[in-house]
Design a protein around this motif. Sequence first.
Motif, PDB file in Angstrom:
ATOM      1  N   THR A 230      35.727  51.264  36.321  1.00  0.00           N
ATOM      2  CA  THR A 230      36.274  51.369  37.624  1.00  0.00           C
ATOM      3  C   THR A 230      37.295  50.158  37.813  1.00  0.00           C
ATOM      4  OG1 THR A 230      34.571  50.235  38.262  1.00  0.00           O
ATOM      5  CG2 THR A 230      34.347  52.459  38.808  1.00  0.00           C
ATOM      6  N   LEU A 231      38.393  50.325  38.681  1.00  0.00           N
ATOM      7  CA  LEU A 231      39.197  49.215  38.890  1.00  0.00           C
ATOM      8  C   LEU A 231      38.570  47.881  38.768  1.00  0.00           C
ATOM      9  CD1 LEU A 231      42.261  48.375  38.828  1.00  0.00           C
ATOM     10  CD2 LEU A 231      42.093  48.951  41.079  1.00  0.00           C
ATOM     11  N   PHE A 232      37.604  47.733  39.635  1.00  0.00           N
ATOM     12  CA  PHE A 232      36.737  46.457  39.814  1.00  0.00           C
ATOM     13  C   PHE A 232      35.372  46.941  39.296  1.00  0.00           C
ATOM     14  CE2 PHE A 232      40.300  45.388  42.488  1.00  0.00           C
ATOM     15  CZ  PHE A 232      40.898  44.351  41.867  1.00  0.00           C
ATOM     16  N   SER A 233      34.386  46.098  38.737  1.00  0.00           N
ATOM     17  CA  SER A 233      33.103  46.481  38.420  1.00  0.00           C
ATOM     18  C   SER A 233      32.244  46.709  39.619  1.00  0.00           C
ATOM     19  CB  SER A 233      32.555  45.546  37.248  1.00  0.00           C
ATOM     20  OG  SER A 233      32.144  44.369  37.952  1.00  0.00           O
ATOM     21  N   MET A 234      32.669  45.790  40.744  1.00  0.00           N
ATOM     22  CA  MET A 234      31.757  45.742  42.020  1.00  0.00           C
ATOM     23  C   MET A 234      31.688  47.345  42.601  1.00  0.00           C
ATOM     24  SD  MET A 234      34.007  43.808  44.732  1.00  0.00           S
ATOM     25  CE  MET A 234      35.684  44.087  44.844  1.00  0.00           C
ATOM     26  N   GLU A 235      32.682  47.921  42.244  1.00  0.00           N
ATOM     27  CA  GLU A 235      33.006  49.320  42.918  1.00  0.00           C
ATOM     28  C   GLU A 235      31.450  50.170  42.644  1.00  0.00           C
ATOM     29  OE1 GLU A 235      36.365  51.250  41.898  1.00  0.00           O
ATOM     30  OE2 GLU A 235      37.336  49.300  42.129  1.00  0.00           O
ATOM     31  N   GLN A 236      30.905  49.835  41.181  1.00  0.00           N
ATOM     32  CA  GLN A 236      29.808  50.447  40.858  1.00  0.00           C
ATOM     33  C   GLN A 236      28.462  50.269  41.488  1.00  0.00           C
ATOM     34  OE1 GLN A 236      30.001  50.712  36.397  1.00  0.00           O
ATOM     35  NE2 GLN A 236      32.154  50.221  36.539  1.00  0.00           N
ATOM     36  N   SER A 237      28.368  49.200  42.251  1.00  0.00           N
ATOM     37  CA  SER A 237      27.247  48.804  42.970  1.00  0.00           C
ATOM     38  C   SER A 237      27.335  48.885  44.363  1.00  0.00           C
ATOM     39  CB  SER A 237      26.674  47.237  42.406  1.00  0.00           C
ATOM     40  OG  SER A 237      27.795  46.366  42.803  1.00  0.00           O
ATOM     41  N   GLY A 238      28.916  48.767  44.963  1.00  0.00           N
ATOM     42  CA  GLY A 238      29.091  48.639  46.491  1.00  0.00           C
ATOM     43  C   GLY A 238      28.788  47.263  46.796  1.00  0.00           C
ATOM     44  N   ILE A 239      28.548  46.363  45.708  1.00  0.00           N
ATOM     45  CA  ILE A 239      28.608  45.183  46.549  1.00  0.00           C
ATOM     46  C   ILE A 239      30.020  44.467  46.579  1.00  0.00           C
ATOM     47  CG2 ILE A 239      27.879  42.613  45.722  1.00  0.00           C
ATOM     48  CD1 ILE A 239      25.627  44.216  45.879  1.00  0.00           C
ATOM     49  N   VAL A 240      29.998  44.139  47.914  1.00  0.00           N
ATOM     50  CA  VAL A 240      31.458  43.305  48.357  1.00  0.00           C
ATOM     51  C   VAL A 240      31.211  41.881  48.385  1.00  0.00           C
ATOM     52  CG1 VAL A 240      33.466  43.115  49.809  1.00  0.00           C
ATOM     53  CG2 VAL A 240      32.410  45.627  49.523  1.00  0.00           C
ATOM     54  N   PRO A 241      31.409  41.018  47.610  1.00  0.00           N
ATOM     55  CA  PRO A 241      31.188  39.654  47.452  1.00  0.00           C
ATOM     56  C   PRO A 241      32.104  38.776  48.784  1.00  0.00           C
ATOM     57  CG  PRO A 241      32.711  40.024  45.955  1.00  0.00           C
ATOM     58  CD  PRO A 241      32.591  41.247  46.464  1.00  0.00           C
ATOM     59  N   ASP A 242      31.578  37.656  49.006  1.00  0.00           N
ATOM     60  CA  ASP A 242      32.318  36.840  49.726  1.00  0.00           C
ATOM     61  C   ASP A 242      33.722  36.276  49.318  1.00  0.00           C
ATOM     62  OD1 ASP A 242      30.595  36.455  52.481  1.00  0.00           O
ATOM     63  OD2 ASP A 242      29.246  35.895  50.770  1.00  0.00           O
ATOM     64  N   VAL A 243      33.659  35.864  47.901  1.00  0.00           N
ATOM     65  CA  VAL A 243      34.659  35.472  46.880  1.00  0.00           C
ATOM     66  C   VAL A 243      34.917  36.154  45.806  1.00  0.00           C
ATOM     67  CG1 VAL A 243      35.843  33.452  46.305  1.00  0.00           C
ATOM     68  CG2 VAL A 243      34.440  33.103  48.197  1.00  0.00           C
ATOM     69  N   LEU A 244      36.088  36.808  45.321  1.00  0.00           N
ATOM     70  CA  LEU A 244      35.995  37.525  44.230  1.00  0.00           C
ATOM     71  C   LEU A 244      37.067  36.601  43.191  1.00  0.00           C
ATOM     72  CD1 LEU A 244      35.764  40.092  42.688  1.00  0.00           C
ATOM     73  CD2 LEU A 244      38.177  40.624  43.689  1.00  0.00           C
ATOM     74  N   LEU A 245      36.408  36.431  41.886  1.00  0.00           N
ATOM     75  CA  LEU A 245      37.309  35.622  40.907  1.00  0.00           C
ATOM     76  C   LEU A 245      37.924  36.576  39.989  1.00  0.00           C
ATOM     77  CD1 LEU A 245      34.820  32.857  40.015  1.00  0.00           C
ATOM     78  CD2 LEU A 245      36.287  32.893  42.096  1.00  0.00           C
ATOM     79  N   LEU A 246      39.125  36.425  39.702  1.00  0.00           N
ATOM     80  CA  LEU A 246      40.090  37.053  38.816  1.00  0.00           C
ATOM     81  C   LEU A 246      40.920  36.257  37.818  1.00  0.00           C
ATOM     82  CD1 LEU A 246      41.440  39.985  41.222  1.00  0.00           C
ATOM     83  CD2 LEU A 246      39.435  40.293  39.408  1.00  0.00           C
ATOM     84  N   ALA A 247      41.027  36.550  36.438  1.00  0.00           N
ATOM     85  CA  ALA A 247      41.894  35.818  35.555  1.00  0.00           C
ATOM     86  C   ALA A 247      42.175  37.037  34.478  1.00  0.00           C
ATOM     87  CB  ALA A 247      41.505  34.537  35.551  1.00  0.00           C
ATOM     88  N   LYS A 248      42.150  36.355  33.264  1.00  0.00           N
ATOM     89  CA  LYS A 248      41.908  37.121  31.976  1.00  0.00           C
ATOM     90  C   LYS A 248      43.186  38.029  32.212  1.00  0.00           C
ATOM     91  CE  LYS A 248      38.415  35.996  29.604  1.00  0.00           C
ATOM     92  NZ  LYS A 248      38.521  35.043  28.342  1.00  0.00           N
ATOM     93  N   SER A 249      42.974  39.464  32.329  1.00  0.00           N
ATOM     94  CA  SER A 249      44.180  40.230  32.217  1.00  0.00           C
ATOM     95  C   SER A 249      45.146  40.356  33.458  1.00  0.00           C
ATOM     96  CB  SER A 249      43.573  41.767  32.423  1.00  0.00           C
ATOM     97  OG  SER A 249      42.930  41.962  33.522  1.00  0.00           O
TER      98      SER A 249
END
Length: 396
Positions: A230-249
Motif C-alpha cells: 500500500t502507499l503507506f503501510s499504515m493504511e493496512q491497519s487504519g492507524i493514523v499516527p500523530d507523527v509520521l517519519l519518512l526517508a529512504k525512498s
Amino acid sequence: MFSHRSDFLRHLAQTSPEPMGLEIVSAKGLYLKGIDGKRYLDLISGISVNALGHQHPLLIKAIQKQSRKFSHVMVYGEMVQGPQVRFAKLLSSCLPEPLQSVYFVNSGTEATEGAMKLAKRATGRSGFVSFQQSYHGSTQGALSLMGGPYFTDAYLPLLPDIQQARYEEPESLNAITEKTAAVFIETVRAEAGAVPVSIDFLKKIQAKCKETGALLVLDEIQTGLGRTGTLFSMEQSGIVPDVLLLAKSLGGGLPLGAFIASPELMGTLSHKPVLGHLTTFGGHPLSCATGYAQLAYIRKQRLWEMAQERSAEFREKVAHQRIQKINGLAWLMGLEFDRSQTNFAVLKKALELGLVSDWFLFNDRSLRVAPALTIGSADINKAVGIIHRAIEAVGG
Ligand code: PMP
C-alpha cells in the motif's frame, strides 16, 4: 579500469571489518555494473531506497530540470522554494488528516530526531518508549531509541527516560505512562528481518497512547511509498499516527527525510524558542524535485499494486526446503535460514553468481529482499534461480 579499492580501504572511514567491497561503475534499472564488467541484479535497492530502480529517466529529467533553475539557496524554512512546497502538497494529498504539515530533513535519523524534539516540545514530557529490535537511526537521540544493547552499549550514556517495550506483549505497554512524550513504532519490524506487527497489537499501542496522552510516532522510513503493498503501510491497519517519519525512498535516490504532523502540532516549533528545529540542507530542491517526480509516478502507476502482485509471485517461486520462513509484507521481505552461517554463505555465493542482497541488523539469519517496485517476472525468475543455486552450492 582503475580500481579504487585500496584507496577505499585507506581513505574512506570503515564501519565493518568485512565490507561488501563491490566496486560499481554504473547502474541502470535493476542492475549494477561492477568494475569486473559483471552485471549484478540489485535485490535490495540501496536498502529500500531506489523504488523505481537506478537512473530512471523521469528522475534524471527532474534532477536536470531543477538543477538548471536553482540548487541550494537558503537554510530550511525561510524562503518559499517551489520544489519543497509542491512536494509537501503532494505528500499531504496522499495522507489522511491531520498529517498535513511536512518538515523536510536530510535523512531518516534526522526525521527521528525532529520527531523526538517535537514530542518533547508539544507534550512538555521527556520520556520515550520504543521497541526491542527497532532501529530509528544512528545519531545519539535516535540511537537512544534503538532496541538492542549490542549497538548502544559502547555509546552510553545516551538519552535518559527511554524504555523498550516488546512487540506482541500487551503487558509491556505499561511502559507507556503520563510521562511518555512519544512512542516510536514500526508496522513492519524492518531490521528484525521484516516481521510485520499484528494489527491488533498496533491498535493496542494506539489506544495506550490515547489513554496516556503520549504521541504516536510511526516510522515508515523503510515501509513507505508502496514497498509493503500500500502507499503507506499504515493504511493496512487504519492507524493514523500523530507523527509520521519518512526517508529512504522519499527523495527518489537523493538524500531526503521528513517528519509529518498536524499544522497545530508542528506550529509548536515556531515559538518558545523560535527555530525549534533547524537544518541547512533539509528539503534540498534537487531532492524535493526528484521526490515529487517519483511519488507522482508511483501514484499514477499504482506501483504498490504491482509490488503486491510481483512479491506474491516471488514468494511462491522462492520457497525452498532450506528456507525456514518467509517474513514480511510485499517487497520488504526476509528469507530466514537455519543459522547465520548459512545466510552469509548464500549471500556470498549469490554475489558471485551476480545477485546483490544483504542481511538485517538484528537478524543475520535472514536474507533481505527489497528490490525496486518495478521489478518484473524475468528478473524475479533470475533472482530466484540465483538464490536456489546459491543454496544448493552451499549445501547442508
Ligand atoms: N528507521 C528505519 C526503519 C530505518 O530502516 C532506517 C535506516 N535503515 C532509519 C530509520 C535511519 O535512516 P537513515 O539511515 O537515513 O538515517
